[in-house]
Design an enzyme around this catalytic site. Structure first.
Site, PDB file in Angstrom:
ATOM      1  N   GLY A  11       0.817  -1.207   0.000  1.00  0.00           N
ATOM      2  CA  GLY A  11       0.000   0.000   0.000  1.00  0.00           C
ATOM      3  C   GLY A  11       0.849   1.255   0.000  1.00  0.00           C
ATOM      4  O   GLY A  11       0.555   2.228  -0.712  1.00  0.00           O
ATOM      5  N   ASP A  12       1.910   1.266   0.796  1.00  0.00           N
ATOM      6  CA  ASP A  12       2.827   2.408   0.828  1.00  0.00           C
ATOM      7  C   ASP A  12       3.493   2.612  -0.529  1.00  0.00           C
ATOM      8  O   ASP A  12       3.601   3.738  -1.026  1.00  0.00           O
ATOM      9  CB  ASP A  12       3.904   2.181   1.884  1.00  0.00           C
ATOM     10  CG  ASP A  12       3.422   2.472   3.294  1.00  0.00           C
ATOM     11  OD1 ASP A  12       2.473   3.262   3.450  1.00  0.00           O
ATOM     12  OD2 ASP A  12       3.992   1.909   4.246  1.00  0.00           O
ATOM     13  N   SER A  13       3.978   1.520  -1.116  1.00  0.00           N
ATOM     14  CA  SER A  13       4.684   1.634  -2.393  1.00  0.00           C
ATOM     15  C   SER A  13       3.756   2.093  -3.504  1.00  0.00           C
ATOM     16  O   SER A  13       4.138   2.902  -4.358  1.00  0.00           O
ATOM     17  CB  SER A  13       5.333   0.298  -2.755  1.00  0.00           C
ATOM     18  OG  SER A  13       6.262  -0.093  -1.768  1.00  0.00           O
ATOM     19  N   GLY A  30       3.277   5.728  -3.074  1.00  0.00           N
ATOM     20  CA  GLY A  30       4.459   6.449  -3.526  1.00  0.00           C
ATOM     21  C   GLY A  30       4.527   6.537  -5.041  1.00  0.00           C
ATOM     22  O   GLY A  30       4.882   7.583  -5.607  1.00  0.00           O
TER      23      GLY A  30
END
Length: 398
Positions: A169-171, A174
């Site tokens: 989810g973070d990637s 980003g």
């Protein structure tokens, strides 16, 4: 990197952990000057992350911090915020992933910054976005992955939802942030104005969920966990081999399935009414997978893969890090590069992707030491004297 596509672009990266810094990593990989502002006391927590600590250092930081300069700056101090404002005034982009409202509390909201830098693109990464009833909630990847629909469909059907094994989810947030940044910069060429890029983790996950919403809207079908298969798409699964390794085979198109049957020495299966077309194979998926598994388990994977390749059937191993490092495809394309590191000597990591034929990206250096570039950047960008910098250091602003 003088010919890199983003050479000449200045980015101020604020925030920490993965989502915002991954956006900065992507921009830095393609030549942007990324100035990372970090708390003087500890820096980005990613400097401490890692199940292992070779030579006492994090194996995360060389990757997420690569191609960036590190400037220590106490944003909780008025002088620190003034310095941040001075740096942003001379930047093209600021990337931040604080909880919504934090930048405004510090007097660093978009309206404040755009007043001195009208062309500024402010890229904001958060769990739930800058607006809506959840905006100010703490947002982490696991919540965004769950709300975006990914967690519910990940794992085996008889067990609780699983995670992907990385903070996907973070990637994704980003990457979305980096994509939005480039869109906003392109628009600036036409309008002369900057704007806000609002990248929410849950929406970044939602954007890759294919037809999940539309299928439910039109038919009422709720997609569920299905393990290694896609229900109704066959054959497409993980199968056993004689040596205990697993092989992935994807042959769900009619022509591919026919070639697989020939490779198996069972050409008649392609004409079997149960497997003759896509719908029939989907309806008899379990039986078909059992038949294929009965064949693959009789072969060692080193013999099986060349046989399937010769037949034009998509197949492969389940790779781990050592498999990637040994693979000739990775080596031929330099998918993994070795970078000089002041502590490790050298360190291997993934290269910069995607590949551009004329202006490629690359890894210039690994994540720097905390505050390694503070004085150089404050002299060059903020125009501070040695005396002023010494005073800031004495007051612990830097």
């Amino acid at each position: 990197m003088a010919d890199a596509p983003l050479t000449g672009l200045r980015v101020i990266e604020m925030g920490s952990l993965i989502a915002g810094p991954f956006c900065g990593q992507v921009l830095g990989d393609f030549g942007a000057e990324v100035i990372k502002l970090e708390d003087p006391a500890a820096g980005d927590p990613m400097r401490q992350w890692g199940r292992t600590k070779p030579k006492g250092h994090s194996p995360w930081w060389p990757v997420i911090g690569r191609n960036k300069t590190s400037v220590t700056l106490d944003l909780r101090a008025a002088e620190g915020r003034d310095l941040a404002r001075a740096l942003i005034a001379k930047a093209d982009v600021v990337v931040e992933n604080f909880r919504p409202g934090t930048m405004e509390k510090w007097g660093l909201g978009y309206d404040d910054l755009a007043a001195v830098n009208p062309g500024l693109v402010m890229t904001r990464v958060s769990g739930f976005g800058q607006t809506g009833p959840y905006a100010r909630r703490a947002g982490y990847a696991l919540i965004g992955e769950a709300m975006g629909g990914l967690r519910h469909i990940t794992g085996e059907p008889d067990r609780p939802p699983a995670r992907a094994g990385i903070s996907i989810g973070d990637s994704l947030a980003g990457l979305n942030a980096a994509l939005g940044t480039m869109m906003a910069l392109h628009a600036r060429q036409r309008t002369g104005r900057g704007q806000v890029v609002d990248a929410a983790i849950y929406e970044s996950v939602l954007t890759v969920m294919e037809n999940l919403i539309t299928e439910y809207d039109l038919s009422g079908y709720v997609r569920e966990r299905s393990g290694a298969i896609l229900p109704g798409i066959a054959p497409s699964n993980v199968y056993p081999t004689r040596g205990g390794e697993l092989v992935l085979i994807g042959a769900n198109q009619d022509t591919l399935f026919k070639r697989l049957c020939e490779a198996m020495g069972r050409p008649e299966l392609a004409q079997d009414p149960r497997y003759r077309d896509h719908a029939a194979r989907g309806a008899h998926q379990v039986q078909l997978d059992a038949t294929i598994a009965g064949w693959t388990v009789e072969h060692d994977i080193d013999a099986l893969l060349p046989l399937l390749d010769a037949a034009g059937v998509a197949a492969g191993r389940v790779y781990r890090a050592p498999d990637m490092l040994a693979d000739p495809q990775f080596q031929a394309r330099q998918s993994i590069v070795e970078v000089v590191h002041p502590v490790f000597g050298t360190v291997k990591m993934q290269n910069a992707f995607p590949r551009l034929s004329d202006t490629p990206g690359g890894v210039r250096w690994p994540g720097p030491a905390l505050g390694e570039h503070t004085e150089a950047v404050l002299r060059k960008v903020a125009g501070l004297s040695d005396e002023a910098i010494a005073g800031l250091r004495e007051r612990k602003v830097i």
